[in-house]
Design a protein around this motif. Structure first.
Motif, PDB file in Angstrom:
ATOM      1  N   ARG A  19       0.821  -1.209   0.000  1.00 11.60           N
ATOM      2  CA  ARG A  19       0.000   0.000   0.000  1.00 11.60           C
ATOM      3  C   ARG A  19       0.859   1.265   0.000  1.00 11.60           C
ATOM      4  N   ILE A  20       1.957   1.240   0.752  1.00 11.03           N
ATOM      5  CA  ILE A  20       2.855   2.396   0.770  1.00 11.03           C
ATOM      6  C   ILE A  20       3.515   2.575  -0.588  1.00 11.03           C
ATOM      7  N   ASP A  21       3.937   1.481  -1.195  1.00  6.29           N
ATOM      8  CA  ASP A  21       4.546   1.560  -2.527  1.00  6.29           C
ATOM      9  C   ASP A  21       3.572   2.157  -3.528  1.00  6.29           C
ATOM     10  N   ARG A  22       2.313   1.794  -3.408  1.00  4.89           N
ATOM     11  CA  ARG A  22       1.298   2.377  -4.294  1.00  4.89           C
ATOM     12  C   ARG A  22       1.160   3.880  -4.044  1.00  4.89           C
ATOM     13  N   ALA A  23       1.182   4.280  -2.782  1.00  3.73           N
ATOM     14  CA  ALA A  23       1.071   5.711  -2.452  1.00  3.73           C
ATOM     15  C   ALA A  23       2.280   6.490  -2.954  1.00  3.73           C
ATOM     16  N   ILE A  24       3.468   5.884  -2.887  1.00  3.98           N
ATOM     17  CA  ILE A  24       4.664   6.529  -3.421  1.00  3.98           C
ATOM     18  C   ILE A  24       4.474   6.832  -4.903  1.00  3.98           C
ATOM     19  N   ASN A  25       3.904   5.900  -5.636  1.00  2.00           N
ATOM     20  CA  ASN A  25       3.680   6.105  -7.063  1.00  2.00           C
ATOM     21  C   ASN A  25       2.541   7.085  -7.330  1.00  2.00           C
ATOM     22  N   ILE A  26       1.491   7.042  -6.519  1.00  2.00           N
ATOM     23  CA  ILE A  26       0.391   8.000  -6.670  1.00  2.00           C
ATOM     24  C   ILE A  26       0.893   9.425  -6.434  1.00  2.00           C
ATOM     25  N   ASN A  27       1.763   9.590  -5.433  1.00  2.00           N
ATOM     26  CA  ASN A  27       2.305  10.909  -5.112  1.00  2.00           C
ATOM     27  C   ASN A  27       3.480  11.304  -6.008  1.00  2.00           C
ATOM     28  N   GLU A  28       3.862  10.422  -6.933  1.00  2.00           N
ATOM     29  CA  GLU A  28       4.941  10.688  -7.904  1.00  2.00           C
ATOM     30  C   GLU A  28       6.266  11.031  -7.233  1.00  2.00           C
ATOM     31  N   VAL A  29       6.583  10.275  -6.172  1.00  2.00           N
ATOM     32  CA  VAL A  29       7.879  10.450  -5.511  1.00  2.00           C
ATOM     33  C   VAL A  29       8.632   9.115  -5.523  1.00  2.00           C
ATOM     34  N   CYS A  30       8.547   8.443  -6.660  1.00  4.31           N
ATOM     35  CA  CYS A  30       9.129   7.105  -6.808  1.00  4.31           C
ATOM     36  C   CYS A  30      10.502   7.117  -7.473  1.00  4.31           C
ATOM     37  N   ASP A  31      10.926   8.258  -8.011  1.00  3.75           N
ATOM     38  CA  ASP A  31      12.224   8.347  -8.677  1.00  3.75           C
ATOM     39  C   ASP A  31      13.169   9.215  -7.862  1.00  3.75           C
ATOM     40  N   VAL A  32      14.391   8.728  -7.684  1.00  6.48           N
ATOM     41  CA  VAL A  32      15.390   9.480  -6.930  1.00  6.48           C
ATOM     42  C   VAL A  32      16.575   9.794  -7.836  1.00  6.48           C
ATOM     43  N   ASN A  33      17.338  10.819  -7.446  1.00  6.04           N
ATOM     44  CA  ASN A  33      18.435  11.242  -8.313  1.00  6.04           C
ATOM     45  C   ASN A  33      19.726  10.482  -7.990  1.00  6.04           C
TER      46      ASN A  33
END
Length: 388
Positions: free
Chosen positions: A250-264
């Motif tokens: 569920r948290i992984d899904r929220a990370i993608n919904i909030n578009e904070v899934c890519d890091v530099n």
């Protein structure tokens, strides 16, 4: 010391939030939680090597990243973190928002110990939940949990999540194993999920020990990052750790919904250099911060005894009681900023009621800068008393 924390690094004019957002000229910024020290040499070297490559496209997170996290928490805190338990994201505040989104429903209550980091309030409200405060109380220059109030608020049928700050910002507490166990026992009894923000976990003063909540129970969510501890906040990297596979999905899904899934790529490189090569630098940093805290306590005790300094167990953020001056926090803050040109954080940022009568001072700076700020604070404080 091997590392020079007395070096003054010019940050003004570098698009720096801490120094360049000042509403007045010639300000000494002692507010936002970042440090005025250069990063550990290993981190700077690793970043320079990555920059030399010259290409900064999309990247994957390598296994060496996870290995660095696992090794660090095993040897430093005796916490066994499983590879599968780690989710990466851009920073702890976005992580917090994702966890709340994933594990609560709008309208539910999220319990916090107040005063509390200001983004706790905004993250909870932004996800449609209600902030429920359990006020801490002072005892012997430190802050304690009101256990009766804490349990009563956990027992509220609308309370579904407890958001903990360990070490605590702004009160500087490093919660003991016994306190953490009691928090968990109460939460478990009432079906409340524990989420622990441990972003300051390596900034521990002499005589205290940080206890990861993950060593209390697997039944929790932990958020951490090297950003505060190694002064890399601008590189945008953090981790969410939980063994619960349902929560993790569920948290992984929220990370993608909030578009904070890519890091530099720089955040990845910095984390590995911090956890693999910079432990000695961190230990010396904590010694230097303790020296700064001692200097602050001595100066205030001799020159401004009206102010009461809370005992600092962790973080580099000192919580100071100014209530004996007989003026509001907002008025004192404004006098410090406009008359003294010292920018601290007003306690009311961290709770309108529980933060009144306090200011928060960031002491993560060269000692010469701290001394100049303290002298300015002294002048404003003396003038404030004269004009009561």
């Amino acid at each position: 010391m091997k590392y020079d924390f007395d070096e003054s690094v010019v940050r003004r004019g570098t698009n720096c939030v801490k120094w360049d957002e000042s509403p007045v000229a010639d300000v000494i910024p002692m507010w936002v939680a970042d440090m005025d020290f250069r990063v550990a040499p290993a981190i700077q070297k690793a970043l320079e090597q990555r920059v030399a490559h010259g290409v900064f496209g999309y990247n994957i997170v390598p296994e060496s990243y996870y290995e660095a996290i696992i090794s660090w928490f095993r040897r430093r805190h005796q916490w066994e973190v499983e590879r599968s338990s780690i989710l990466y994201t851009t920073a702890v505040v976005p992580a917090m928002s994702c966890v709340i989104k994933a594990l609560t429903m709008p309208g539910e209550k999220v319990l916090i110990l107040s005063p509390a980091y200001n983004c706790f309030f905004s993250s909870i409200k932004n996800n449609g939940c209600e902030v429920l405060e359990s006020p801490l109380f002072t005892l012997h220059s430190s802050f304690k949990v009101d256990w009766a109030d804490f349990e009563a608020k956990c027992a509220d049928e609308k309370t579904t999540l407890f958001l903990l700050c360990n070490p605590h910002n702004p009160c500087g507490r490093v919660w003991t194993r016994e306190e953490l166990q009691r928090m968990y026992d109460i939460c478990h009894r009432h079906g409340v999920t524990v989420v622990s923000d441990e972003i300051h976990c390596e900034l521990i003063m002499p005589g205290y020990e940080f206890v990861p909540f993950g060593t209390i129970t697997d039944d929790c969510v932990v958020m951490n990052s090297p950003s505060k501890n190694f002064n890399t906040a601008g590189l945008q990297i953090a981790n969410i750790i939980t063994k619960n596979p349902s929560w993790r999905r569920r948290i992984d899904r929220a990370i993608n919904i909030n578009e904070v899934c890519d890091v530099n790529p720089f955040g990845i490189v910095a984390l590995e250099a911090a956890y693999n090569e910079s432990e000695e630098w961190l230990d010396e940093l904590n010694q230097y911060l303790w020296g700064n805290y001692t200097v602050l306590c001595d100066f205030i005790g001799k020159n401004m005894p009206q102010l009461k300094v809370t005992r600092l167990e962790g973080t580099y953020l000192v919580w100071v009681d100014h209530s004996a001056l007989g003026i509001s926090t907002d008025e004192y803050f404004n006098r410090l900023l406009n008359d003294g040109h010292v920018w601290v954080s007003p306690g009311t940022m961290y709770g309108a009621q529980t933060g009144e009568g306090y200011i928060r001072i960031n002491i993560a700076c060269p000692r010469s800068q701290l001394m100049e700020a303290l002298q300015r604070i002294e002048e404003v404080t003396i003038n404030s008393q004269a004009h009561r």
